[in-house]
Write a protein that holds these residues in place. Structure first.
Motif, PDB file in Angstrom:
ATOM      1  N   ASN A  31      44.095 -49.752 -89.713  1.00  0.00           N
ATOM      2  CA  ASN A  31      44.979 -49.913 -88.560  1.00  0.00           C
ATOM      3  C   ASN A  31      44.940 -51.327 -88.000  1.00  0.00           C
ATOM      4  O   ASN A  31      45.969 -51.868 -87.573  1.00  0.00           O
ATOM      5  N   ARG A  43      37.206 -49.014 -81.637  1.00  0.00           N
ATOM      6  CA  ARG A  43      38.499 -48.702 -81.037  1.00  0.00           C
ATOM      7  C   ARG A  43      39.478 -49.817 -81.367  1.00  0.00           C
ATOM      8  O   ARG A  43      39.095 -50.985 -81.392  1.00  0.00           O
ATOM      9  N   LEU A  49      50.584 -43.424 -81.352  1.00  0.00           N
ATOM     10  CA  LEU A  49      50.170 -42.874 -82.649  1.00  0.00           C
ATOM     11  C   LEU A  49      50.489 -41.393 -82.730  1.00  0.00           C
ATOM     12  O   LEU A  49      51.011 -40.912 -83.742  1.00  0.00           O
ATOM     13  N   VAL A  77      45.563 -36.451 -85.164  1.00  0.00           N
ATOM     14  CA  VAL A  77      45.314 -37.873 -85.412  1.00  0.00           C
ATOM     15  C   VAL A  77      45.314 -38.147 -86.909  1.00  0.00           C
ATOM     16  O   VAL A  77      45.916 -39.120 -87.388  1.00  0.00           O
ATOM     17  N   TRP A 177      42.175 -40.132 -80.587  1.00  0.00           N
ATOM     18  CA  TRP A 177      43.185 -41.031 -80.029  1.00  0.00           C
ATOM     19  C   TRP A 177      43.149 -40.867 -78.524  1.00  0.00           C
ATOM     20  O   TRP A 177      43.209 -39.748 -78.000  1.00  0.00           O
ATOM     21  N   GLU A 183      44.560 -46.047 -77.798  1.00  0.00           N
ATOM     22  CA  GLU A 183      43.680 -46.593 -78.830  1.00  0.00           C
ATOM     23  C   GLU A 183      43.243 -45.520 -79.825  1.00  0.00           C
ATOM     24  O   GLU A 183      43.007 -44.368 -79.465  1.00  0.00           O
ATOM     25  N   LEU A 184      43.129 -45.947 -81.074  1.00  0.00           N
ATOM     26  CA  LEU A 184      42.503 -45.132 -82.108  1.00  0.00           C
ATOM     27  C   LEU A 184      40.988 -45.216 -81.938  1.00  0.00           C
ATOM     28  O   LEU A 184      40.437 -46.308 -81.744  1.00  0.00           O
TER      29      LEU A 184
END
Length: 512
Positions: A31, A43, A49, A77, A177, A183-184
Protein backbone atom coordinates in the motif's frame (compact mmCIF):
# COMPACT_ATOMS: atom_id res chain seq x y z
CA UNK A 1 -4.44 -37.14 -6.23
CA UNK A 2 -2.46 -35.82 -9.18
CA UNK A 3 -0.48 -32.64 -8.59
CA UNK A 4 -1.98 -29.76 -10.54
CA UNK A 5 0.29 -27.70 -12.72
CA UNK A 6 -0.89 -24.52 -10.99
CA UNK A 7 0.37 -25.59 -7.57
CA UNK A 8 3.41 -23.54 -6.53
CA UNK A 9 5.23 -23.16 -3.27
CA UNK A 10 4.25 -20.01 -1.42
CA UNK A 11 6.63 -17.09 -1.90
CA UNK A 12 8.53 -16.32 1.25
CA UNK A 13 8.02 -12.55 1.14
CA UNK A 14 10.92 -12.36 3.59
CA UNK A 15 9.15 -14.34 6.31
CA UNK A 16 10.67 -16.58 8.96
CA UNK A 17 9.62 -17.70 12.43
CA UNK A 18 11.23 -17.41 15.81
CA UNK A 19 11.82 -20.59 17.85
CA UNK A 20 8.49 -19.90 19.59
CA UNK A 21 6.65 -19.89 16.25
CA UNK A 22 6.11 -16.13 16.09
CA UNK A 23 6.21 -14.71 12.57
CA UNK A 24 9.23 -12.46 11.98
CA UNK A 25 11.20 -11.11 9.03
CA UNK A 26 11.02 -8.24 6.59
CA UNK A 27 8.16 -7.39 4.30
CA UNK A 28 7.23 -4.57 1.93
CA UNK A 29 3.84 -2.96 2.38
CA UNK A 30 2.14 -2.96 -1.05
CA UNK A 31 0.00 0.00 0.00
CA UNK A 32 2.81 2.44 0.84
CA UNK A 33 5.95 0.60 -0.44
CA UNK A 34 7.56 0.80 3.00
CA UNK A 35 10.00 -1.92 4.03
CA UNK A 36 9.16 -2.99 7.54
CA UNK A 37 9.29 -5.87 10.02
CA UNK A 38 6.48 -8.32 10.63
CA UNK A 39 5.12 -8.05 14.14
CA UNK A 40 5.89 -4.34 14.39
CA UNK A 41 3.25 -1.63 14.38
CA UNK A 42 2.51 -0.29 10.93
CA UNK A 43 -0.07 2.23 9.75
CA UNK A 44 -0.31 3.91 6.37
CA UNK A 45 -2.83 6.08 4.57
CA UNK A 46 -5.65 4.15 2.87
CA UNK A 47 -8.55 6.57 2.59
CA UNK A 48 -11.88 5.00 1.61
CA UNK A 49 -10.33 1.52 1.56
CA UNK A 50 -13.55 0.03 2.94
CA UNK A 51 -16.90 1.32 1.75
CA UNK A 52 -19.04 1.91 4.81
CA UNK A 53 -22.82 2.10 4.49
CA UNK A 54 -24.64 4.69 6.59
CA UNK A 55 -25.74 2.03 9.10
CA UNK A 56 -22.10 1.14 9.81
CA UNK A 57 -21.17 4.78 10.31
CA UNK A 58 -23.96 5.06 12.88
CA UNK A 59 -22.70 1.99 14.73
CA UNK A 60 -19.14 3.29 14.77
CA UNK A 61 -20.40 6.53 16.31
CA UNK A 62 -22.13 4.50 19.02
CA UNK A 63 -18.87 2.65 19.77
CA UNK A 64 -17.03 5.95 20.13
CA UNK A 65 -19.77 7.23 22.43
CA UNK A 66 -18.99 4.28 24.71
CA UNK A 67 -15.36 5.40 24.87
CA UNK A 68 -14.10 2.81 22.40
CA UNK A 69 -11.72 3.13 19.47
CA UNK A 70 -13.14 0.95 16.64
CA UNK A 71 -11.24 -0.73 13.81
CA UNK A 72 -12.84 -2.51 10.88
CA UNK A 73 -11.01 -5.85 10.83
CA UNK A 74 -10.79 -9.14 8.97
CA UNK A 75 -12.59 -10.02 5.77
CA UNK A 76 -13.78 -6.57 4.71
CA UNK A 77 -10.22 -5.23 4.82
CA UNK A 78 -8.74 -8.34 3.21
CA UNK A 79 -11.23 -8.29 0.35
CA UNK A 80 -10.82 -4.56 -0.23
CA UNK A 81 -7.05 -5.01 -0.54
CA UNK A 82 -7.48 -8.03 -2.81
CA UNK A 83 -9.75 -6.04 -5.10
CA UNK A 84 -6.99 -3.42 -5.44
CA UNK A 85 -4.25 -5.97 -6.11
CA UNK A 86 -3.17 -7.47 -9.39
CA UNK A 87 -3.30 -11.27 -9.68
CA UNK A 88 -0.52 -13.02 -7.77
CA UNK A 89 2.80 -13.05 -9.66
CA UNK A 90 3.03 -16.84 -9.55
CA UNK A 91 -0.32 -17.42 -11.22
CA UNK A 92 -1.85 -14.75 -13.43
CA UNK A 93 -4.91 -16.94 -13.90
CA UNK A 94 -6.09 -16.36 -10.35
CA UNK A 95 -7.96 -13.07 -10.23
CA UNK A 96 -8.74 -11.27 -6.95
CA UNK A 97 -12.31 -10.92 -5.75
CA UNK A 98 -14.33 -8.09 -7.22
CA UNK A 99 -14.53 -4.89 -5.19
CA UNK A 100 -17.93 -4.73 -3.56
CA UNK A 101 -19.38 -3.07 -0.48
CA UNK A 102 -19.28 -5.58 2.38
CA UNK A 103 -22.59 -7.16 3.39
CA UNK A 104 -21.31 -7.72 6.90
CA UNK A 105 -18.54 -6.24 8.97
CA UNK A 106 -16.30 -7.20 11.86
CA UNK A 107 -15.43 -4.37 14.24
CA UNK A 108 -12.86 -4.77 17.00
CA UNK A 109 -13.01 -2.19 19.75
CA UNK A 110 -9.92 -1.02 21.62
CA UNK A 111 -9.97 0.90 24.88
CA UNK A 112 -13.10 -0.85 26.17
CA UNK A 113 -12.81 -3.74 28.61
CA UNK A 114 -16.20 -5.46 28.36
CA UNK A 115 -19.14 -6.02 26.05
CA UNK A 116 -21.45 -4.75 28.78
CA UNK A 117 -20.06 -1.27 28.31
CA UNK A 118 -20.81 -1.37 24.60
CA UNK A 119 -24.21 -3.05 24.69
CA UNK A 120 -26.45 -0.10 25.70
CA UNK A 121 -24.82 2.23 23.20
CA UNK A 122 -25.20 -0.29 20.36
CA UNK A 123 -28.79 -1.05 21.39
CA UNK A 124 -29.65 2.63 20.96
CA UNK A 125 -29.06 2.37 17.19
CA UNK A 126 -29.34 -1.35 16.33
CA UNK A 127 -30.83 -4.67 17.31
CA UNK A 128 -28.24 -6.42 19.47
CA UNK A 129 -28.00 -10.21 19.65
CA UNK A 130 -26.02 -11.90 22.41
CA UNK A 131 -25.71 -15.18 20.48
CA UNK A 132 -21.93 -14.83 20.30
CA UNK A 133 -21.40 -13.23 23.69
CA UNK A 134 -19.74 -16.35 25.11
CA UNK A 135 -17.08 -15.88 22.41
CA UNK A 136 -16.74 -12.18 23.15
CA UNK A 137 -18.88 -11.01 20.24
CA UNK A 138 -22.11 -9.01 19.98
CA UNK A 139 -24.05 -9.10 16.71
CA UNK A 140 -25.56 -5.73 15.86
CA UNK A 141 -28.07 -5.56 13.01
CA UNK A 142 -29.18 -2.30 11.46
CA UNK A 143 -30.31 -1.33 7.98
CA UNK A 144 -29.88 -4.89 6.67
CA UNK A 145 -26.23 -4.95 7.78
CA UNK A 146 -24.90 -7.51 10.26
CA UNK A 147 -21.92 -6.32 12.30
CA UNK A 148 -19.91 -8.53 14.64
CA UNK A 149 -18.58 -6.31 17.42
CA UNK A 150 -15.83 -7.63 19.72
CA UNK A 151 -13.63 -6.04 22.34
CA UNK A 152 -9.88 -6.36 21.93
CA UNK A 153 -9.18 -6.09 25.62
CA UNK A 154 -6.20 -3.95 24.69
CA UNK A 155 -5.53 -0.21 24.76
CA UNK A 156 -5.65 1.76 21.49
CA UNK A 157 -1.85 1.77 21.16
CA UNK A 158 0.59 0.16 18.71
CA UNK A 159 1.43 -2.48 21.31
CA UNK A 160 -2.26 -3.12 21.93
CA UNK A 161 -2.93 -3.57 18.20
CA UNK A 162 0.02 -5.96 17.84
CA UNK A 163 -1.23 -8.09 20.74
CA UNK A 164 -4.81 -8.18 19.47
CA UNK A 165 -3.91 -9.09 15.89
CA UNK A 166 -1.50 -11.79 17.11
CA UNK A 167 -4.57 -13.75 18.21
CA UNK A 168 -5.99 -13.92 14.70
CA UNK A 169 -5.64 -16.97 12.48
CA UNK A 170 -4.02 -15.81 9.22
CA UNK A 171 -2.06 -12.70 8.33
CA UNK A 172 -4.60 -11.82 5.61
CA UNK A 173 -7.26 -11.68 8.33
CA UNK A 174 -5.01 -9.87 10.84
CA UNK A 175 -5.66 -6.58 9.08
CA UNK A 176 -7.48 -3.49 10.27
CA UNK A 177 -8.73 -0.24 8.87
CA UNK A 178 -9.23 2.79 11.05
CA UNK A 179 -12.38 4.57 9.79
CA UNK A 180 -11.46 7.63 11.84
CA UNK A 181 -8.02 8.24 10.33
CA UNK A 182 -8.51 6.33 7.07
CA UNK A 183 -5.38 4.25 7.77
CA UNK A 184 -4.55 0.64 7.04
CA UNK A 185 -3.39 -1.18 10.19
CA UNK A 186 -1.08 -4.07 9.30
CA UNK A 187 1.08 -5.48 12.08
CA UNK A 188 1.84 -8.91 10.60
CA UNK A 189 2.36 -8.19 6.90
CA UNK A 190 -1.05 -9.39 5.79
CA UNK A 191 -1.31 -6.82 3.00
CA UNK A 192 1.81 -8.26 1.34
CA UNK A 193 0.41 -11.77 1.67
CA UNK A 194 -2.84 -10.64 0.05
CA UNK A 195 -0.86 -9.15 -2.84
CA UNK A 196 1.12 -12.39 -3.26
CA UNK A 197 -1.86 -14.68 -2.73
CA UNK A 198 -0.42 -16.41 0.33
CA UNK A 199 -2.25 -17.78 3.36
CA UNK A 200 0.11 -17.76 6.33
CA UNK A 201 -0.72 -18.24 10.02
CA UNK A 202 0.24 -15.47 12.40
CA UNK A 203 1.67 -17.42 15.30
CA UNK A 204 1.20 -20.08 17.97
CA UNK A 205 -2.36 -18.99 18.70
CA UNK A 206 -3.35 -20.60 15.38
CA UNK A 207 -3.74 -23.86 17.30
CA UNK A 208 -6.31 -22.33 19.64
CA UNK A 209 -9.10 -23.33 17.25
CA UNK A 210 -9.02 -26.69 15.44
CA UNK A 211 -11.38 -25.35 12.76
CA UNK A 212 -8.71 -23.08 11.32
CA UNK A 213 -7.20 -25.61 8.85
CA UNK A 214 -10.62 -26.18 7.32
CA UNK A 215 -11.11 -22.43 7.24
CA UNK A 216 -7.80 -22.13 5.38
CA UNK A 217 -8.99 -24.68 2.79
CA UNK A 218 -12.18 -22.68 2.40
CA UNK A 219 -10.15 -19.53 1.67
CA UNK A 220 -8.08 -21.43 -0.89
CA UNK A 221 -11.30 -22.50 -2.60
CA UNK A 222 -12.58 -18.93 -2.66
CA UNK A 223 -9.46 -17.05 -3.72
CA UNK A 224 -7.17 -19.66 -5.32
CA UNK A 225 -4.35 -18.61 -3.01
CA UNK A 226 -1.51 -20.80 -1.77
CA UNK A 227 -0.94 -22.12 1.73
CA UNK A 228 2.53 -21.35 3.11
CA UNK A 229 4.62 -24.43 3.90
CA UNK A 230 4.90 -23.72 7.62
CA UNK A 231 1.14 -23.21 7.77
CA UNK A 232 0.65 -26.58 6.08
CA UNK A 233 2.60 -28.10 8.98
CA UNK A 234 0.58 -26.14 11.55
CA UNK A 235 -2.64 -27.45 9.99
CA UNK A 236 -1.32 -31.00 9.97
CA UNK A 237 -0.73 -30.84 13.72
CA UNK A 238 -4.45 -30.14 14.23
CA UNK A 239 -5.83 -32.84 11.92
CA UNK A 240 -6.50 -35.28 14.77
CA UNK A 241 -8.80 -32.75 16.44
CA UNK A 242 -11.39 -32.70 13.67
CA UNK A 243 -13.81 -34.93 15.57
CA UNK A 244 -13.85 -32.49 18.49
CA UNK A 245 -15.41 -29.76 16.35
CA UNK A 246 -19.16 -29.09 16.44
CA UNK A 247 -20.70 -30.27 13.18
CA UNK A 248 -22.42 -26.90 12.75
CA UNK A 249 -19.04 -25.15 12.51
CA UNK A 250 -17.67 -27.75 10.10
CA UNK A 251 -20.75 -27.36 7.89
CA UNK A 252 -20.33 -23.59 7.94
CA UNK A 253 -16.91 -23.89 6.29
CA UNK A 254 -18.01 -26.49 3.73
CA UNK A 255 -21.04 -24.38 2.86
CA UNK A 256 -18.86 -21.32 2.25
CA UNK A 257 -16.46 -23.45 0.21
CA UNK A 258 -19.29 -24.62 -2.04
CA UNK A 259 -21.28 -21.39 -2.31
CA UNK A 260 -18.36 -18.96 -2.63
CA UNK A 261 -15.47 -21.06 -3.94
CA UNK A 262 -14.17 -21.25 -7.50
CA UNK A 263 -11.05 -23.34 -6.88
CA UNK A 264 -12.40 -26.51 -5.29
CA UNK A 265 -9.61 -28.72 -6.61
CA UNK A 266 -7.05 -26.50 -4.91
CA UNK A 267 -8.91 -26.86 -1.64
CA UNK A 268 -8.75 -30.66 -2.04
CA UNK A 269 -5.00 -30.37 -2.54
CA UNK A 270 -4.75 -28.38 0.69
CA UNK A 271 -6.78 -30.99 2.55
CA UNK A 272 -4.44 -33.65 1.20
CA UNK A 273 -1.24 -31.78 2.07
CA UNK A 274 -2.42 -30.99 5.59
CA UNK A 275 -3.63 -34.50 6.41
CA UNK A 276 -7.22 -33.28 6.72
CA UNK A 277 -8.50 -35.28 3.75
CA UNK A 278 -8.45 -38.42 5.90
CA UNK A 279 -11.07 -36.79 8.11
CA UNK A 280 -13.47 -37.17 5.16
CA UNK A 281 -13.25 -40.89 4.31
CA UNK A 282 -15.62 -40.77 1.34
CA UNK A 283 -13.27 -38.36 -0.45
CA UNK A 284 -10.06 -39.95 0.83
CA UNK A 285 -11.18 -43.33 -0.53
CA UNK A 286 -11.20 -41.93 -4.09
CA UNK A 287 -7.48 -41.12 -3.89
CA UNK A 288 -5.53 -43.38 -6.25
CA UNK A 289 -8.62 -45.10 -7.70
CA UNK A 290 -7.89 -45.63 -11.38
CA UNK A 291 -10.23 -44.70 -14.20
CA UNK A 292 -10.35 -45.90 -17.79
CA UNK A 293 -8.17 -43.48 -19.79
CA UNK A 294 -10.53 -43.87 -22.74
CA UNK A 295 -12.93 -41.68 -20.77
CA UNK A 296 -10.77 -40.17 -18.03
CA UNK A 297 -7.29 -38.97 -18.97
CA UNK A 298 -7.12 -36.58 -16.02
CA UNK A 299 -5.99 -39.16 -13.46
CA UNK A 300 -7.58 -40.76 -10.42
CA UNK A 301 -11.12 -40.28 -9.14
CA UNK A 302 -10.14 -37.63 -6.60
CA UNK A 303 -8.61 -35.50 -9.34
CA UNK A 304 -11.77 -35.93 -11.41
CA UNK A 305 -14.00 -34.89 -8.52
CA UNK A 306 -11.96 -31.73 -7.94
CA UNK A 307 -12.01 -30.75 -11.61
CA UNK A 308 -15.75 -31.45 -11.88
CA UNK A 309 -16.44 -29.28 -8.83
CA UNK A 310 -14.33 -26.50 -10.39
CA UNK A 311 -16.47 -26.67 -13.54
CA UNK A 312 -19.69 -26.63 -11.50
CA UNK A 313 -18.49 -23.64 -9.47
CA UNK A 314 -17.47 -21.68 -12.57
CA UNK A 315 -20.80 -22.37 -14.26
CA UNK A 316 -22.70 -21.39 -11.12
CA UNK A 317 -20.74 -18.15 -10.93
CA UNK A 318 -21.43 -17.39 -14.59
CA UNK A 319 -25.15 -18.09 -14.11
CA UNK A 320 -25.23 -16.16 -10.84
CA UNK A 321 -27.06 -19.03 -9.25
CA UNK A 322 -28.68 -18.54 -5.86
CA UNK A 323 -26.65 -20.05 -3.03
CA UNK A 324 -29.00 -23.02 -2.57
CA UNK A 325 -28.68 -24.12 -6.20
CA UNK A 326 -24.95 -23.46 -6.29
CA UNK A 327 -24.51 -25.61 -3.18
CA UNK A 328 -26.21 -28.55 -4.90
CA UNK A 329 -24.21 -28.12 -8.09
CA UNK A 330 -20.78 -27.87 -6.46
CA UNK A 331 -21.21 -30.48 -3.74
CA UNK A 332 -23.07 -32.75 -6.16
CA UNK A 333 -20.15 -32.57 -8.58
CA UNK A 334 -17.67 -33.05 -5.75
CA UNK A 335 -19.20 -36.35 -4.60
CA UNK A 336 -20.84 -37.75 -7.73
CA UNK A 337 -18.30 -40.58 -8.09
CA UNK A 338 -17.66 -41.48 -4.44
CA UNK A 339 -19.11 -44.92 -5.15
CA UNK A 340 -16.29 -45.86 -7.53
CA UNK A 341 -13.82 -47.14 -4.89
CA UNK A 342 -16.28 -49.92 -4.01
CA UNK A 343 -17.03 -51.22 -7.51
CA UNK A 344 -14.03 -50.39 -9.72
CA UNK A 345 -12.58 -53.39 -11.56
CA UNK A 346 -9.38 -53.52 -13.62
CA UNK A 347 -9.89 -56.16 -16.30
CA UNK A 348 -7.25 -58.40 -17.85
CA UNK A 349 -7.50 -56.51 -21.15
CA UNK A 350 -6.73 -53.22 -19.36
CA UNK A 351 -10.26 -51.88 -19.30
CA UNK A 352 -11.39 -50.24 -16.07
CA UNK A 353 -15.06 -50.29 -15.17
CA UNK A 354 -17.11 -49.02 -12.24
CA UNK A 355 -20.54 -50.48 -12.95
CA UNK A 356 -23.23 -49.45 -10.50
CA UNK A 357 -21.13 -46.77 -8.81
CA UNK A 358 -24.01 -44.30 -8.98
CA UNK A 359 -26.33 -46.41 -6.81
CA UNK A 360 -23.52 -47.35 -4.42
CA UNK A 361 -22.47 -43.72 -4.24
CA UNK A 362 -25.86 -42.44 -3.07
CA UNK A 363 -25.53 -43.64 0.57
CA UNK A 364 -21.76 -42.96 0.58
CA UNK A 365 -22.37 -39.34 -0.41
CA UNK A 366 -25.10 -38.97 2.18
CA UNK A 367 -22.83 -40.39 4.88
CA UNK A 368 -20.14 -37.85 3.95
CA UNK A 369 -22.66 -35.02 4.07
CA UNK A 370 -24.01 -36.16 7.41
CA UNK A 371 -20.45 -36.21 8.74
CA UNK A 372 -19.86 -32.59 7.78
CA UNK A 373 -23.13 -31.51 9.36
CA UNK A 374 -25.29 -30.78 6.33
CA UNK A 375 -29.07 -30.50 6.74
CA UNK A 376 -31.04 -33.64 5.92
CA UNK A 377 -32.73 -32.09 2.89
CA UNK A 378 -29.32 -31.29 1.37
CA UNK A 379 -28.15 -34.87 1.95
CA UNK A 380 -31.24 -36.28 0.27
CA UNK A 381 -30.98 -33.99 -2.74
CA UNK A 382 -27.29 -34.56 -3.35
CA UNK A 383 -27.76 -38.29 -2.85
CA UNK A 384 -30.40 -38.11 -5.56
CA UNK A 385 -28.01 -36.33 -7.92
CA UNK A 386 -25.38 -39.00 -7.32
CA UNK A 387 -27.90 -41.79 -7.91
CA UNK A 388 -29.10 -40.27 -11.21
CA UNK A 389 -25.94 -38.84 -12.72
CA UNK A 390 -25.45 -41.79 -15.08
CA UNK A 391 -29.02 -42.23 -16.28
CA UNK A 392 -28.32 -40.42 -19.55
CA UNK A 393 -25.71 -43.04 -20.46
CA UNK A 394 -28.27 -45.85 -20.51
CA UNK A 395 -30.40 -44.16 -23.17
CA UNK A 396 -29.07 -44.63 -26.68
CA UNK A 397 -29.27 -41.50 -28.80
CA UNK A 398 -31.87 -38.88 -27.92
CA UNK A 399 -33.89 -39.36 -24.73
CA UNK A 400 -37.54 -40.32 -25.07
CA UNK A 401 -40.34 -38.34 -23.46
CA UNK A 402 -41.05 -41.27 -21.15
CA UNK A 403 -37.40 -41.44 -20.02
CA UNK A 404 -37.46 -37.72 -19.22
CA UNK A 405 -40.79 -37.96 -17.42
CA UNK A 406 -39.51 -40.81 -15.25
CA UNK A 407 -36.28 -38.94 -14.46
CA UNK A 408 -38.17 -35.78 -13.55
CA UNK A 409 -40.44 -37.77 -11.22
CA UNK A 410 -37.51 -39.55 -9.54
CA UNK A 411 -35.70 -36.26 -9.04
CA UNK A 412 -38.76 -34.58 -7.60
CA UNK A 413 -39.06 -37.45 -5.15
CA UNK A 414 -35.64 -36.50 -3.73
CA UNK A 415 -36.77 -33.42 -1.81
CA UNK A 416 -37.80 -31.53 -4.91
CA UNK A 417 -34.76 -31.80 -7.17
CA UNK A 418 -35.21 -30.36 -10.67
CA UNK A 419 -33.94 -31.34 -14.09
CA UNK A 420 -31.70 -28.26 -13.96
CA UNK A 421 -30.07 -29.40 -10.70
CA UNK A 422 -29.35 -32.73 -12.39
CA UNK A 423 -28.07 -31.13 -15.60
CA UNK A 424 -25.44 -29.04 -13.79
CA UNK A 425 -23.87 -32.08 -12.16
CA UNK A 426 -24.04 -34.24 -15.29
CA UNK A 427 -22.37 -31.57 -17.41
CA UNK A 428 -19.72 -30.91 -14.76
CA UNK A 429 -18.93 -34.64 -14.74
CA UNK A 430 -18.37 -34.65 -18.50
CA UNK A 431 -16.36 -31.40 -18.52
CA UNK A 432 -14.23 -32.21 -15.46
CA UNK A 433 -11.97 -34.71 -17.22
CA UNK A 434 -8.92 -32.70 -18.17
CA UNK A 435 -7.71 -33.64 -21.67
CA UNK A 436 -10.72 -35.91 -22.21
CA UNK A 437 -13.33 -33.28 -21.28
CA UNK A 438 -16.51 -33.40 -23.31
CA UNK A 439 -19.28 -31.04 -24.32
CA UNK A 440 -22.47 -30.75 -22.25
CA UNK A 441 -24.83 -33.72 -22.61
CA UNK A 442 -27.86 -32.53 -20.69
CA UNK A 443 -29.29 -30.24 -23.36
CA UNK A 444 -31.69 -32.72 -25.03
CA UNK A 445 -32.99 -33.84 -21.64
CA UNK A 446 -33.62 -30.30 -20.42
CA UNK A 447 -35.24 -29.30 -23.71
CA UNK A 448 -37.54 -32.29 -23.69
CA UNK A 449 -38.40 -31.67 -20.05
CA UNK A 450 -39.61 -28.26 -21.15
CA UNK A 451 -41.94 -29.95 -23.63
CA UNK A 452 -43.32 -32.68 -21.39
CA UNK A 453 -43.24 -30.67 -18.18
CA UNK A 454 -40.25 -29.90 -16.00
CA UNK A 455 -42.39 -30.71 -12.94
CA UNK A 456 -43.96 -34.18 -12.70
CA UNK A 457 -47.72 -34.20 -13.22
CA UNK A 458 -49.89 -35.61 -10.49
CA UNK A 459 -51.55 -38.92 -11.19
CA UNK A 460 -54.40 -38.48 -13.67
CA UNK A 461 -56.00 -41.56 -12.17
CA UNK A 462 -57.22 -40.91 -8.63
CA UNK A 463 -59.01 -42.75 -5.88
CA UNK A 464 -62.15 -40.86 -6.84
CA UNK A 465 -62.09 -42.55 -10.26
CA UNK A 466 -61.61 -45.97 -8.69
CA UNK A 467 -64.51 -45.49 -6.28
CA UNK A 468 -66.76 -44.34 -9.13
CA UNK A 469 -66.01 -47.67 -10.80
CA UNK A 470 -67.19 -49.53 -7.72
CA UNK A 471 -63.87 -50.23 -5.98
CA UNK A 472 -63.66 -50.02 -2.19
CA UNK A 473 -60.88 -47.78 -0.79
CA UNK A 474 -57.96 -49.75 0.67
CA UNK A 475 -54.23 -50.47 0.50
CA UNK A 476 -54.56 -51.72 -3.09
CA UNK A 477 -55.27 -48.16 -4.22
CA UNK A 478 -51.62 -47.24 -3.57
CA UNK A 479 -50.31 -49.95 -5.92
CA UNK A 480 -52.89 -49.09 -8.58
CA UNK A 481 -52.03 -45.39 -8.52
CA UNK A 482 -48.30 -46.19 -8.64
CA UNK A 483 -48.81 -48.38 -11.71
CA UNK A 484 -50.97 -45.70 -13.30
CA UNK A 485 -48.24 -43.11 -12.75
CA UNK A 486 -45.70 -45.34 -14.50
CA UNK A 487 -48.06 -45.79 -17.46
CA UNK A 488 -48.74 -42.06 -17.50
CA UNK A 489 -45.00 -41.29 -17.59
CA UNK A 490 -44.62 -43.84 -20.42
CA UNK A 491 -47.14 -41.80 -22.42
CA UNK A 492 -49.92 -44.41 -22.48
CA UNK A 493 -52.47 -41.69 -21.75
CA UNK A 494 -52.42 -37.92 -21.18
CA UNK A 495 -55.84 -37.05 -19.74
CA UNK A 496 -58.30 -38.33 -17.13
CA UNK A 497 -60.46 -40.14 -19.64
CA UNK A 498 -57.44 -41.96 -20.98
CA UNK A 499 -56.37 -42.83 -17.45
CA UNK A 500 -59.74 -44.38 -16.65
CA UNK A 501 -59.75 -46.29 -19.95
CA UNK A 502 -56.27 -47.60 -19.21
CA UNK A 503 -57.34 -48.81 -15.78
CA UNK A 504 -60.47 -50.52 -17.07
CA UNK A 505 -58.29 -52.35 -19.60
CA UNK A 506 -56.24 -53.80 -16.75
CA UNK A 507 -59.29 -55.78 -15.60
CA UNK A 508 -58.43 -55.45 -11.92
CA UNK A 509 -60.89 -57.63 -9.93
CA UNK A 510 -63.02 -55.98 -7.26
CA UNK A 511 -62.47 -57.31 -3.74
CA UNK A 512 -65.77 -57.86 -1.94
Amino acid sequence: MATHSDEHPAPSVGSTRSPSGVLVGSVTCPNCATDRRRGHAHRCAAPELVTLPAAAVELLAAVRAAGGHPLVVGGAVRDALAARSAPGPLDARVAPPAAVAPKDLDIEVFGVETLDRLRPHLAAVARVDDVGASFGVLVATVGGLDVDVSVAGEPPTPAGEAAAFARRDLTVNALGWDPGSGELVDVWGGAADVAHGVLRHVGPSFSDDALRPLRAAQFVARFGWTLADDTVLACRELAHLHDTLPSSRVWGEWKKLATRGLHISRALTVLERTGWLDNFPALAATRGIEQDPAWHQEGDVLTHLGLSADVAAAAAEAERLPAEQRLLAVLGALVHDVGKPYVTTVHDDGRITSHGHESVGDPVAQDFLAGIGSPHVVRDRIGGLVAEHMCHVGVGGEPTPSAVRRLVRRLDGRSGLTIHDWARVVDADVAGRGPSAGAPVSGPWVALAGDVGAKPRKSLLTGRHLMSLGYEPGPAFTDIIRAALAAQDDGEFDDEAGAVAWFVAQEVPRVS
